[in-house]
Design a protein around this motif. Structure first.
Motif, PDB file in Angstrom:
ATOM      1  N   MET A   6      13.724  37.223  38.459  1.00 39.96           N
ATOM      2  CA  MET A   6      13.883  36.451  37.211  1.00 39.96           C
ATOM      3  C   MET A   6      14.269  37.380  36.060  1.00 39.96           C
ATOM      4  O   MET A   6      15.091  37.022  35.231  1.00 39.96           O
ATOM      5  CB  MET A   6      12.574  35.768  36.837  1.00 39.96           C
ATOM      6  N   GLU A  10      17.575  37.140  33.647  1.00 35.00           N
ATOM      7  CA  GLU A  10      17.576  37.059  32.182  1.00 35.00           C
ATOM      8  C   GLU A  10      18.493  38.100  31.551  1.00 35.00           C
ATOM      9  O   GLU A  10      18.962  37.907  30.430  1.00 35.00           O
ATOM     10  CB  GLU A  10      16.152  37.232  31.648  1.00 35.00           C
ATOM     11  N   TRP A 173      15.037  21.488  29.235  1.00 35.74           N
ATOM     12  CA  TRP A 173      15.057  22.675  28.396  1.00 35.74           C
ATOM     13  C   TRP A 173      14.168  22.354  27.203  1.00 35.74           C
ATOM     14  O   TRP A 173      14.549  21.567  26.337  1.00 35.74           O
ATOM     15  CB  TRP A 173      16.486  23.006  27.959  1.00 35.74           C
ATOM     16  N   VAL A 187      12.829  20.835  37.022  1.00 34.11           N
ATOM     17  CA  VAL A 187      12.579  22.190  36.540  1.00 34.11           C
ATOM     18  C   VAL A 187      12.404  22.179  35.023  1.00 34.11           C
ATOM     19  O   VAL A 187      13.143  21.492  34.326  1.00 34.11           O
ATOM     20  CB  VAL A 187      13.774  23.091  36.929  1.00 34.11           C
ATOM     21  N   GLU A 189      12.172  24.717  31.623  1.00 32.70           N
ATOM     22  CA  GLU A 189      12.270  26.037  31.013  1.00 32.70           C
ATOM     23  C   GLU A 189      11.936  25.873  29.536  1.00 32.70           C
ATOM     24  O   GLU A 189      12.597  25.125  28.820  1.00 32.70           O
ATOM     25  CB  GLU A 189      13.678  26.603  31.212  1.00 32.70           C
ATOM     26  N   THR A 190      10.908  26.587  29.106  1.00 33.45           N
ATOM     27  CA  THR A 190      10.444  26.430  27.731  1.00 33.45           C
ATOM     28  C   THR A 190      10.892  27.611  26.880  1.00 33.45           C
ATOM     29  O   THR A 190      10.753  28.758  27.299  1.00 33.45           O
ATOM     30  CB  THR A 190       8.913  26.298  27.707  1.00 33.45           C
TER      31      THR A 190
ATOM     32  N   SER B 196      17.596  32.143  28.689  1.00 33.77           N
ATOM     33  CA  SER B 196      16.758  31.004  29.012  1.00 33.77           C
ATOM     34  C   SER B 196      17.548  29.958  29.795  1.00 33.77           C
ATOM     35  O   SER B 196      17.075  29.410  30.797  1.00 33.77           O
ATOM     36  CB  SER B 196      16.214  30.412  27.709  1.00 33.77           C
ATOM     37  N   VAL B 199      18.107  30.999  33.397  1.00 33.83           N
ATOM     38  CA  VAL B 199      16.939  30.760  34.243  1.00 33.83           C
ATOM     39  C   VAL B 199      16.843  29.287  34.612  1.00 33.83           C
ATOM     40  O   VAL B 199      16.612  28.931  35.767  1.00 33.83           O
ATOM     41  CB  VAL B 199      15.652  31.230  33.535  1.00 33.83           C
ATOM     42  N   LEU B 200      17.064  28.443  33.633  1.00 28.23           N
ATOM     43  CA  LEU B 200      17.011  27.000  33.906  1.00 28.23           C
ATOM     44  C   LEU B 200      18.039  26.606  34.961  1.00 28.23           C
ATOM     45  O   LEU B 200      17.723  25.934  35.938  1.00 28.23           O
ATOM     46  CB  LEU B 200      17.248  26.210  32.612  1.00 28.23           C
ATOM     47  N   ARG B 203      17.198  27.849  38.471  1.00 30.28           N
ATOM     48  CA  ARG B 203      16.098  27.135  39.126  1.00 30.28           C
ATOM     49  C   ARG B 203      16.496  25.717  39.499  1.00 30.28           C
ATOM     50  O   ARG B 203      16.010  25.163  40.485  1.00 30.28           O
ATOM     51  CB  ARG B 203      14.872  27.160  38.232  1.00 30.28           C
TER      52      ARG B 203
END
Lengths: 212, 212
Positions: A6, A10, A173, A187, A189-190, B196, B199-200, B203
């Motif tokens: 991960m 990024e 998101w 999924v 993602e925060t 970010s 990553v989203l 996944r």
DNA sequence: GAATTTTCGGTAATGGTTTACCGATACATG
DNA sequence: CATGTATCGGTAAACCATTACCGAAAATTC
């Protein structure tokens, strides 16, 4: 192609951005030490990162082909297949995201916004229509949007996400400062500003303490 | 108090937020398994995280005092000492941050904005004045701001940061999609939407592949 | 008040990421 | 064409984070 973490994932967008700059400057080859110096990584890390996504090998004394790297990274990051997204909650932040120009380069297309405020419904923000949130069930499937960008207050975020998932969202998101539960196969993602600020503050304290 | 990692640091704001919710509900004690279930962490991780910041011990069969946890976390995160900040670049995103209400609860006070656009200079955004960017050298020291929030385009971000550092910035909260170099003793924290999103997307692809 | 349950703190094991090192190779230089 | 150098890929070591486990302790139940 090898496996990657991960953390590596990024870092890839930063690499890609730099390589595009280099291409615009007419640079054809770039080496790991140079990349590392620019982006603040060690040369070993750069090499390892790029080995995971790059088809071709680098050449001693020259480095890697910028053009090839861009192609590899864009493919790897999925910037060449566009995903449709909607913004739910067109407040200051939601509006800012709808106005963000560069999502298109990243394979994200914002198709519309949704809100409950009568002063926003029917407006165009960043060239996209803002619809009544009541029409989510009706419109989201028609728009073929698979990503919901959540910009509503934390207190209602979970219920908004439940609706979005129900309407077919596969990715959330999340810009609301709260944890969200979603069913298997979806999924989240925060983007957590509070976390980011905590890291900044902590490191500032550290730097300050060291100085004395 | 033990040592803690960056990852833990990033989790603490989420804990704090949850504990404040519990306090508002009148809950006095909370156990690690319960916290973990709510925030999506394992109970071991919760215990380890909280042991690092908590002065008092938890009690078997009861858990930890919510009030005490809030106090410990607020102190630890520095939410009780306020830092002054300015926003440079009052576009959509910069404006959204200036309107963000909850930074005050996190020990961050936005004092003013700076921009070059004549249509913004002199305006009030989120109750704070927007000044001409030319006046940064003059005003930033007077405002006693130690954090600069960078919301300008990537192409000029480095030069803006250089100026901010020159005016006394010790922390840079960077919302521009670029790596920034700063002198020793100054700290940069970048909020990277591209990472970010990567990553989203990744996944989502994974989840989609697994389904088949 | 004895038994049961839940949670605790601590330690050990696991897993993952980054850093360090090394021999090999392509290009540059004289 | 020989020598030197920058960079490569790969492997090993070090480092860090998470997970798993265990005996002990406080509350609850019977």
């Amino acid at each position: 192609m090898k496996t990657f973490s991960m953390n590596q994932l990024e870092r890839y967008p930063a690499y890609l951005k730099y390589f595009k700059e280099l291409r615009d400057q007419g640079v054809e080859y770039v080496s790991s030490p140079r990349i590392g110096a620019k982006l603040g990584y060690s040369e070993e890390q750069v090499r390892k990162d790029l080995q995971c996504v790059s088809v071709s090998a680098g050449r001693p004394k020259r480095g890697r082909s910028v053009e090839q790297l861009i192609e590899d990274l864009e493919t790897f990051l999925g910037y060449r297949d566009v995903s449709g997204a909607i913004v739910i909650g067109v407040g200051h932040l939601g509006g800012a995201l709808m106005n963000f120009p560069s999502f298109n380069e990243m394979g994200l297309e914002i198709l519309a916004g949704f809100d409950v405020s009568p002063s926003l419904i029917g407006q165009k923000i960043g060239g996209k229509e803002v619809y009544d949130y009541k029409r989510l069930h009706d419109l989201m499937p028609k728009l073929n949007a698979h990503i919901a960008i959540i910009c509503v207050p934390a207190s209602i975020a979970q219920s908004v996400v439940d609706s979005a998932v129900c309407c077919g969202a596969k990715g959330i998101w999340n810009f609301a400062p709260t944890h969200l539960d979603v069913p298997e196969g979806v999924v989240v993602e925060t983007v957590d500003l509070a976390s980011s600020l905590a890291v900044l503050s902590h490191r500032m304290n550290e730097a300050n303490a060291k100085k004395r």
